[in-house]
Scaffold this motif. Structure first.
Motif, PDB file in Angstrom:
ATOM      1  N   ASP A  87       0.819  -1.221   0.000  1.00  0.00           N
ATOM      2  CA  ASP A  87       0.000   0.000   0.000  1.00  0.00           C
ATOM      3  C   ASP A  87       0.854   1.273   0.000  1.00  0.00           C
ATOM      4  O   ASP A  87       0.555   2.249   0.708  1.00  0.00           O
ATOM      5  CB  ASP A  87      -0.934   0.012   1.212  1.00  0.00           C
ATOM      6  N   GLY A  88       1.923   1.257  -0.783  1.00  0.00           N
ATOM      7  CA  GLY A  88       2.758   2.440  -0.892  1.00  0.00           C
ATOM      8  C   GLY A  88       3.702   2.655   0.277  1.00  0.00           C
ATOM      9  O   GLY A  88       4.440   3.644   0.305  1.00  0.00           O
ATOM     10  N   LYS A  89       3.712   1.741   1.240  1.00  0.00           N
ATOM     11  CA  LYS A  89       4.605   1.847   2.389  1.00  0.00           C
ATOM     12  C   LYS A  89       5.672   0.766   2.308  1.00  0.00           C
ATOM     13  O   LYS A  89       5.411  -0.342   1.846  1.00  0.00           O
ATOM     14  CB  LYS A  89       3.820   1.718   3.693  1.00  0.00           C
ATOM     15  N   ARG A  90       6.859   1.101   2.804  1.00  0.00           N
ATOM     16  CA  ARG A  90       7.982   0.177   2.732  1.00  0.00           C
ATOM     17  C   ARG A  90       8.530  -0.074   4.135  1.00  0.00           C
ATOM     18  O   ARG A  90       8.543   0.818   4.982  1.00  0.00           O
ATOM     19  CB  ARG A  90       9.066   0.754   1.827  1.00  0.00           C
ATOM     20  N   TYR A  91       8.986  -1.318   4.351  1.00  0.00           N
ATOM     21  CA  TYR A  91       9.499  -1.714   5.655  1.00  0.00           C
ATOM     22  C   TYR A  91      10.796  -2.497   5.467  1.00  0.00           C
ATOM     23  O   TYR A  91      11.034  -3.096   4.418  1.00  0.00           O
ATOM     24  CB  TYR A  91       8.497  -2.599   6.393  1.00  0.00           C
ATOM     25  N   LEU A  92      11.618  -2.508   6.530  1.00  0.00           N
ATOM     26  CA  LEU A  92      12.845  -3.289   6.545  1.00  0.00           C
ATOM     27  C   LEU A  92      12.721  -4.374   7.610  1.00  0.00           C
ATOM     28  O   LEU A  92      12.330  -4.096   8.752  1.00  0.00           O
ATOM     29  CB  LEU A  92      14.048  -2.400   6.868  1.00  0.00           C
ATOM     30  N   GLY A  93      13.030  -5.596   7.216  1.00  0.00           N
ATOM     31  CA  GLY A  93      12.954  -6.716   8.144  1.00  0.00           C
ATOM     32  C   GLY A  93      14.172  -7.617   8.032  1.00  0.00           C
ATOM     33  O   GLY A  93      15.193  -7.254   7.429  1.00  0.00           O
ATOM     34  N   LEU A  94      14.036  -8.809   8.586  1.00  0.00           N
ATOM     35  CA  LEU A  94      15.144  -9.759   8.695  1.00  0.00           C
ATOM     36  C   LEU A  94      14.680 -11.132   8.244  1.00  0.00           C
ATOM     37  O   LEU A  94      13.623 -11.605   8.668  1.00  0.00           O
ATOM     38  CB  LEU A  94      15.606  -9.819  10.159  1.00  0.00           C
ATOM     39  N   ALA A  95      15.465 -11.792   7.390  1.00  0.00           N
ATOM     40  CA  ALA A  95      15.070 -13.105   6.871  1.00  0.00           C
ATOM     41  C   ALA A  95      16.291 -13.968   6.606  1.00  0.00           C
ATOM     42  O   ALA A  95      17.435 -13.493   6.608  1.00  0.00           O
ATOM     43  CB  ALA A  95      14.246 -12.956   5.591  1.00  0.00           C
ATOM     44  N   SER A  96      16.028 -15.248   6.370  1.00  0.00           N
ATOM     45  CA  SER A  96      17.074 -16.194   6.002  1.00  0.00           C
ATOM     46  C   SER A  96      16.726 -16.830   4.663  1.00  0.00           C
ATOM     47  O   SER A  96      15.640 -17.390   4.500  1.00  0.00           O
ATOM     48  CB  SER A  96      17.213 -17.291   7.067  1.00  0.00           C
ATOM     49  N   ASP A  97      17.657 -16.723   3.730  1.00  0.00           N
ATOM     50  CA  ASP A  97      17.474 -17.382   2.435  1.00  0.00           C
ATOM     51  C   ASP A  97      17.933 -18.835   2.583  1.00  0.00           C
ATOM     52  O   ASP A  97      19.015 -19.211   2.146  1.00  0.00           O
ATOM     53  CB  ASP A  97      18.274 -16.655   1.354  1.00  0.00           C
ATOM     54  N   HIS A  98      17.089 -19.636   3.211  1.00  0.00           N
ATOM     55  CA  HIS A  98      17.426 -21.046   3.408  1.00  0.00           C
ATOM     56  C   HIS A  98      17.399 -21.736   2.047  1.00  0.00           C
ATOM     57  O   HIS A  98      16.441 -21.592   1.283  1.00  0.00           O
ATOM     58  CB  HIS A  98      16.428 -21.704   4.363  1.00  0.00           C
ATOM     59  N   THR A  99      18.466 -22.490   1.745  1.00  0.00           N
ATOM     60  CA  THR A  99      18.671 -23.012   0.394  1.00  0.00           C
ATOM     61  C   THR A  99      19.141 -24.461   0.434  1.00  0.00           C
ATOM     62  O   THR A  99      19.940 -24.835   1.291  1.00  0.00           O
ATOM     63  CB  THR A  99      19.718 -22.146  -0.344  1.00  0.00           C
ATOM     64  N   ASP A 100      18.661 -25.247  -0.505  1.00  0.00           N
ATOM     65  CA  ASP A 100      19.107 -26.632  -0.654  1.00  0.00           C
ATOM     66  C   ASP A 100      20.419 -26.628  -1.436  1.00  0.00           C
ATOM     67  O   ASP A 100      20.438 -26.407  -2.651  1.00  0.00           O
ATOM     68  CB  ASP A 100      18.034 -27.443  -1.388  1.00  0.00           C
ATOM     69  N   ARG A 101      21.540 -26.873  -0.750  1.00  0.00           N
ATOM     70  CA  ARG A 101      22.847 -26.776  -1.392  1.00  0.00           C
ATOM     71  C   ARG A 101      23.112 -27.891  -2.396  1.00  0.00           C
ATOM     72  O   ARG A 101      23.839 -27.699  -3.380  1.00  0.00           O
ATOM     73  CB  ARG A 101      23.945 -26.766  -0.322  1.00  0.00           C
ATOM     74  N   ALA A 102      22.522 -29.064  -2.175  1.00  0.00           N
ATOM     75  CA  ALA A 102      22.714 -30.163  -3.127  1.00  0.00           C
ATOM     76  C   ALA A 102      22.031 -29.830  -4.447  1.00  0.00           C
ATOM     77  O   ALA A 102      22.607 -30.001  -5.530  1.00  0.00           O
ATOM     78  CB  ALA A 102      22.176 -31.463  -2.550  1.00  0.00           C
ATOM     79  N   LEU A 103      20.806 -29.309  -4.368  1.00  0.00           N
ATOM     80  CA  LEU A 103      20.076 -28.948  -5.576  1.00  0.00           C
ATOM     81  C   LEU A 103      20.684 -27.720  -6.235  1.00  0.00           C
ATOM     82  O   LEU A 103      20.631 -27.569  -7.464  1.00  0.00           O
ATOM     83  CB  LEU A 103      18.607 -28.692  -5.235  1.00  0.00           C
ATOM     84  N   GLU A 104      21.294 -26.847  -5.445  1.00  0.00           N
ATOM     85  CA  GLU A 104      21.904 -25.628  -5.964  1.00  0.00           C
ATOM     86  C   GLU A 104      22.965 -25.935  -7.018  1.00  0.00           C
ATOM     87  O   GLU A 104      23.181 -25.160  -7.951  1.00  0.00           O
ATOM     88  CB  GLU A 104      22.519 -24.852  -4.799  1.00  0.00           C
ATOM     89  N   ALA A 105      23.628 -27.084  -6.891  1.00  0.00           N
ATOM     90  CA  ALA A 105      24.650 -27.462  -7.860  1.00  0.00           C
ATOM     91  C   ALA A 105      24.056 -27.728  -9.236  1.00  0.00           C
ATOM     92  O   ALA A 105      24.762 -27.674 -10.247  1.00  0.00           O
ATOM     93  CB  ALA A 105      25.404 -28.701  -7.370  1.00  0.00           C
ATOM     94  N   HIS A 106      22.749 -28.001  -9.278  1.00  0.00           N
ATOM     95  CA  HIS A 106      22.068 -28.271 -10.552  1.00  0.00           C
ATOM     96  C   HIS A 106      21.279 -27.060 -11.042  1.00  0.00           C
ATOM     97  O   HIS A 106      21.255 -26.769 -12.237  1.00  0.00           O
ATOM     98  CB  HIS A 106      21.133 -29.471 -10.399  1.00  0.00           C
ATOM     99  N   SER A 107      20.623 -26.347 -10.108  1.00  0.00           N
ATOM    100  CA  SER A 107      19.833 -25.180 -10.476  1.00  0.00           C
ATOM    101  C   SER A 107      19.678 -24.279  -9.255  1.00  0.00           C
ATOM    102  O   SER A 107      19.011 -24.654  -8.290  1.00  0.00           O
ATOM    103  CB  SER A 107      18.448 -25.591 -10.990  1.00  0.00           C
ATOM    104  N   VAL A 108      20.288 -23.098  -9.314  1.00  0.00           N
ATOM    105  CA  VAL A 108      20.158 -22.168  -8.189  1.00  0.00           C
ATOM    106  C   VAL A 108      18.704 -21.754  -8.021  1.00  0.00           C
ATOM    107  O   VAL A 108      18.189 -21.697  -6.902  1.00  0.00           O
ATOM    108  CB  VAL A 108      21.052 -20.925  -8.410  1.00  0.00           C
ATOM    109  N   ALA A 109      18.019 -21.495  -9.134  1.00  0.00           N
ATOM    110  CA  ALA A 109      16.619 -21.074  -9.054  1.00  0.00           C
ATOM    111  C   ALA A 109      15.764 -22.121  -8.360  1.00  0.00           C
ATOM    112  O   ALA A 109      14.935 -21.798  -7.495  1.00  0.00           O
ATOM    113  CB  ALA A 109      16.079 -20.788 -10.453  1.00  0.00           C
TER     114      ALA A 109
END
Length: 224
Positions: free
Chosen positions: A86-108
């Protein structure tokens, strides 16, 4: 699915419509090269360009204290989180939890298969906009029953958030409803590695206030 955020002490329930994971966002070319080499050691191919904006399913963002992942090859990364509604912006905190085994085949695909834990508290953008690059982020993992420093840095190590906002088209996407973006991370001390428990914190050195979140990853059996 509604996320029960809070901003300035007031409830801010959001039905997220879009979620973006910005990758390869380091400002320092040497730092980017280091992170690419770090992940290359795990078999992850180099990006086609930097930064990249991965679109993932909005319901992946979660404030739950426990997530589940197939196998034991996933790990977290502390990142600033931008939320726009709604036109407002906020800053927060997150973790980009990622499968590292699959990352070797496709990061997306590796981004898509893991939940993205985040803290419930958000800071109104206007309250920190004049000192974004001073904001500190840190993470820890639990190893052998003890919390071990894993990552640390300031937002100054990441490309200017204004550039990421423009490149991701987050404001345009917010016309559909609430949108969030994870904005990139720092290298891991001792190398990227999995851990059952992950703790993260974002601090504003000017005010002394902080946002924290901790979560556990339950491993699901990997069957074939």
């Amino acid at each position: 699915m509604t996320l029960d955020f809070r901003a300035d002490g007031a409830p801010l329930p959001l039905d997220l419509q879009h979620l973006i994971v910005a990758g390869w966002t380091g400002r320092d070319a040497d730092a980017i090269a280091h992170h690419i080499e770090e992940l290359a050691a795990l078999g992850v191919p180099a990006p086609s360009q930097t930064p990249l904006y991965y679109r993932v399913s909005a319901p992946l963002l979660t404030t739950a204290p426990v997530i589940e992942a197939v196998g034991e090859a996933s790990s977290g990364e502390v990142e600033p989180l931008i939320v726009e509604v709604d036109g407002k912006r906020y800053l927060g905190l997150a973790s980009d939890h990622t499968d590292r085994a699959l990352e070797a085949h496709s990061v997306a695909m590796s981004k898509q298969v893991c939940a993205k834990p985040c803290a419930t508290e958000l800071w109104p953008w206007d309250e920190v906009a004049d000192r974004l690059e001073e904001i500190e982020l840190e993470s820890w993992i639990e190893e052998d029953g003890a919390w071990v420093p894993y990552q640390s840095g300031t937002i100054a190590a990441i490309r200017p958030l204004a550039d990421l906002i423009e490149g991701s088209r987050i404001s345009e996407l917010s016309k559909d409803g609430p949108v969030a973006m994870l904005c990139g991370t720092f290298g891991a001390k001792g190398g990227v590695r999995p851990a059952a428990k992950f703790r993260m914190e974002m601090r504003d050195p000017k005010t002394g206030r902080s946002i924290t979140h901790e979560y556990e990853t339950r491993t699901l059996p990997e069957v074939a």
